[in-house]
Scaffold this motif. Sequence first.
Motif, PDB file in Angstrom:
ATOM      1  N   ASN A 254       1.069  -1.149  -0.263  1.00 26.22           N
ATOM      2  CA  ASN A 254       0.026  -0.013  -0.228  1.00 26.22           C
ATOM      3  C   ASN A 254       0.773   1.713  -0.180  1.00 26.22           C
ATOM      4  O   ASN A 254       1.478   1.391   0.781  1.00 26.22           O
ATOM      5  N   PRO A 255       1.477   1.818  -1.298  1.00 27.59           N
ATOM      6  CA  PRO A 255       1.561   3.149  -1.097  1.00 27.59           C
ATOM      7  C   PRO A 255       1.592   4.146  -0.391  1.00 27.59           C
ATOM      8  O   PRO A 255       2.999   4.959   0.447  1.00 27.59           O
ATOM      9  N   ALA A 256       0.767   4.124   0.585  1.00 25.61           N
ATOM     10  CA  ALA A 256       0.245   5.654   1.352  1.00 25.61           C
ATOM     11  C   ALA A 256       0.866   4.873   3.221  1.00 25.61           C
ATOM     12  O   ALA A 256       1.082   5.721   4.073  1.00 25.61           O
ATOM     13  N   ASP A 257       1.279   3.741   2.682  1.00 26.99           N
ATOM     14  CA  ASP A 257       2.026   3.256   4.037  1.00 26.99           C
ATOM     15  C   ASP A 257       3.601   3.507   3.954  1.00 26.99           C
ATOM     16  O   ASP A 257       4.322   2.768   4.849  1.00 26.99           O
ATOM     17  N   ARG A 258       3.841   3.832   2.681  1.00 26.69           N
ATOM     18  CA  ARG A 258       4.987   4.395   3.071  1.00 26.69           C
ATOM     19  C   ARG A 258       5.969   5.531   4.093  1.00 26.69           C
ATOM     20  O   ARG A 258       7.381   4.621   4.299  1.00 26.69           O
ATOM     21  N   GLY A 259       5.259   5.940   4.230  1.00 28.57           N
ATOM     22  CA  GLY A 259       5.623   7.066   4.949  1.00 28.57           C
ATOM     23  C   GLY A 259       5.701   6.692   6.282  1.00 28.57           C
ATOM     24  O   GLY A 259       6.558   6.705   7.904  1.00 28.57           O
ATOM     25  N   PRO A 260       4.849   5.969   7.174  1.00 25.54           N
ATOM     26  CA  PRO A 260       5.193   5.249   8.162  1.00 25.54           C
ATOM     27  C   PRO A 260       5.926   4.178   8.004  1.00 25.54           C
ATOM     28  O   PRO A 260       6.151   4.056   9.240  1.00 25.54           O
ATOM     29  N   LEU A 261       6.006   3.375   7.340  1.00 28.25           N
ATOM     30  CA  LEU A 261       6.953   2.379   6.904  1.00 28.25           C
ATOM     31  C   LEU A 261       8.415   2.700   7.202  1.00 28.25           C
ATOM     32  O   LEU A 261       9.453   2.474   7.904  1.00 28.25           O
ATOM     33  N   SER A 262       8.531   3.791   6.636  1.00 29.68           N
ATOM     34  CA  SER A 262      10.354   4.182   6.130  1.00 29.68           C
ATOM     35  C   SER A 262      10.452   4.901   7.882  1.00 29.68           C
ATOM     36  O   SER A 262      11.748   4.518   8.722  1.00 29.68           O
ATOM     37  N   ASP A 263       9.484   5.683   9.046  1.00 30.04           N
ATOM     38  CA  ASP A 263       9.094   5.909   9.932  1.00 30.04           C
ATOM     39  C   ASP A 263      10.054   4.424  11.213  1.00 30.04           C
ATOM     40  O   ASP A 263      10.564   4.237  11.893  1.00 30.04           O
ATOM     41  N   ALA A 264       9.227   3.416  10.828  1.00 28.56           N
ATOM     42  CA  ALA A 264       9.466   2.830  11.292  1.00 28.56           C
ATOM     43  C   ALA A 264      10.870   1.874  11.154  1.00 28.56           C
ATOM     44  O   ALA A 264      11.470   1.295  12.520  1.00 28.56           O
ATOM     45  N   LEU A 265      10.885   1.360  10.118  1.00 29.98           N
ATOM     46  CA  LEU A 265      12.282   1.923  10.309  1.00 29.98           C
ATOM     47  C   LEU A 265      13.468   2.196  10.722  1.00 29.98           C
ATOM     48  O   LEU A 265      14.495   1.933  11.071  1.00 29.98           O
ATOM     49  N   ALA A 266      13.082   3.632  10.254  1.00 30.62           N
ATOM     50  CA  ALA A 266      14.211   4.127  10.858  1.00 30.62           C
ATOM     51  C   ALA A 266      14.424   4.695  12.081  1.00 30.62           C
ATOM     52  O   ALA A 266      15.393   5.085  13.215  1.00 30.62           O
TER      53      ALA A 266
ATOM     54  N   LEU B 169       7.319  -5.982   9.640  1.00 30.99           N
ATOM     55  CA  LEU B 169       6.666  -4.395  10.948  1.00 30.99           C
ATOM     56  C   LEU B 169       5.316  -3.818  10.781  1.00 30.99           C
ATOM     57  O   LEU B 169       4.916  -3.395  10.641  1.00 30.99           O
ATOM     58  N   GLY B 170       4.324  -5.265  10.331  1.00 32.45           N
ATOM     59  CA  GLY B 170       3.151  -5.093  10.215  1.00 32.45           C
ATOM     60  C   GLY B 170       2.822  -4.743   8.889  1.00 32.45           C
ATOM     61  O   GLY B 170       1.570  -4.463   8.306  1.00 32.45           O
ATOM     62  N   PHE B 171       3.385  -4.515   8.549  1.00 34.91           N
ATOM     63  CA  PHE B 171       3.278  -4.204   6.756  1.00 34.91           C
ATOM     64  C   PHE B 171       3.498  -4.719   5.380  1.00 34.91           C
ATOM     65  O   PHE B 171       4.471  -5.875   5.871  1.00 34.91           O
ATOM     66  N   GLU B 172       1.937  -4.699   4.624  1.00 31.70           N
ATOM     67  CA  GLU B 172       2.383  -5.976   3.707  1.00 31.70           C
ATOM     68  C   GLU B 172       3.230  -5.440   2.640  1.00 31.70           C
ATOM     69  O   GLU B 172       3.126  -4.425   2.907  1.00 31.70           O
ATOM     70  N   LEU B 173       4.407  -6.301   2.162  1.00 35.81           N
ATOM     71  CA  LEU B 173       4.963  -6.659   1.352  1.00 35.81           C
ATOM     72  C   LEU B 173       4.589  -6.525  -0.125  1.00 35.81           C
ATOM     73  O   LEU B 173       3.890  -7.709  -0.506  1.00 35.81           O
TER      74      LEU B 173
END
Length: 507
Positions: free
Chosen positions: A299-311, A349-353
């Motif tokens: 889901n492209p809308a989750d890109r920001g939250p995924l990036s934050d979770a990784l950081a 981290l809970g995000f489907e890839l």
Amino acid sequence: MKILNDKIFGLLIFSVLAIGCESFLEEEVRGIIDPSTFYQSDEEAVLAVNGIYLNLRQNGFYGNWQGIHTFTQLGADVLESSRQFGGNEPMQNYTLTQSNYSNARQLWQLIYRMIGDANSVITNIENSPNISAAVKDQSIGEALYLRSYAYYHLSNLWGDVPYYDEEIPIADAASLGRTPVNEIRSNLISDLTRIETENLLPEIYGESDLGRPTVWAAKILLAKIYLWQEDWANAREECLEIINNSPHQLLPDYGDVFDVNNPFNDEIIWAIDFQKDVPGNAQDRTDGFNPRLRDEPRNPADRGPLSDALAARNEEFNGYGLTVPILSFINEFPVDDLRRPHNILGEYLGFELTFQYMAKFTNFDFVNSPRGNHGEATLVFRLADVYLMLAEAENELNGPGNAYQYINAVRERAYEPDQPYSGLTQAELRSAIQTERKWELAGEGHRRYDLIRWGILLETVKNAEYRTYDPGSNIQPHHIKLPIPEEELVLNPALLDSDPTNNGYGN
């Protein structure tokens, strides 16, 4: 055949064994050695041997994801590129010609450079009166092993290739014809047997020498060559020797085998060490398996939250995102197999890839392992492989009876509760062993060789399901071997003397 960039007499030395170094390949020293004035001390002998290893660490070999990985893993039934990529497409999609796969020529040249370096070391160290017996033995043992490993890949990929095992003038090397593959393998058996009979390599190394081959590495390479020759009895003997007498053991947890912080664990028989922040000694192969953020998550809308979770974890999806499992590998891998999450990563981290990745080769720690500067060791041989080779050899010799224990030892950590094999025919166990090697050793450099050795590459590729490519529509019988690169044929027309068709790729 152009070898060593016209410097076959000069041994290219890239590293030095420095007292106090974390690894015997940590420092880099460049220069050309004149054998007439070198090899005058133990230190110079060790320096010369260290230079051989740097061929393995170059980008065309193990240094990046486009080296030998391209020819041992792609074009089989485990991995593919997630998108069309020119450098890998000919091998991945079986559109190979003599001239459209330039990275194969780089590998060809690096392998022959390694052979030339090893020949120089063996010749000059054997003839030097100034080197101690202990250093002389180990130096020759390492050079014999590395030369054998080089010819192992040449013979598996190209079949008949030029063979030479001594220092020869460059004009002679550049005009050699092809030696029959069975003759090459017989020579490798002699060299590897010599390592054992003359006690040229130790059983273990200290911390500063991890990454050098032991006698057990020589034995597993010897066993693999015996399997290519269908010499089941000798393959069985070598595998039993490793299992019964080596210090190696299967780890209780499959995932621990691939721990980047413990790359020389008890299961690893040989791995190639890389050093972060050392020019020419880091690798970016890991980047080929790491996802890239532009692809993820689904889901492209989750890109920001995924990036934050990784950081928040000091992590990044900063790889190339190219090397991923094929669809049939994902769909057929047993869902209750504990190895599956280490080979197929579809959520993080809970995000489907968007894509599934081979988790055991990923490393998202950009602080300790940044893009293009990975210090991880590259796994080559480990003990689980030996157990499965032994199961195969025993089954071919005597049927399933004694073979079960070896395949079941590998399966024991893969299932909870255990799912041991029993009650199979020889043919059924043969098929089970082939499948077990697929799940256990996925992505580790054995699969395409296995399929060729078993004579089932074509049917396997035709029946596999890919996401991006369609190699099943293109693959032909001659694709079990690579064509000798066109540039090499121009330099050395003798390469066509014994086979004008160039393994079926010529006119």
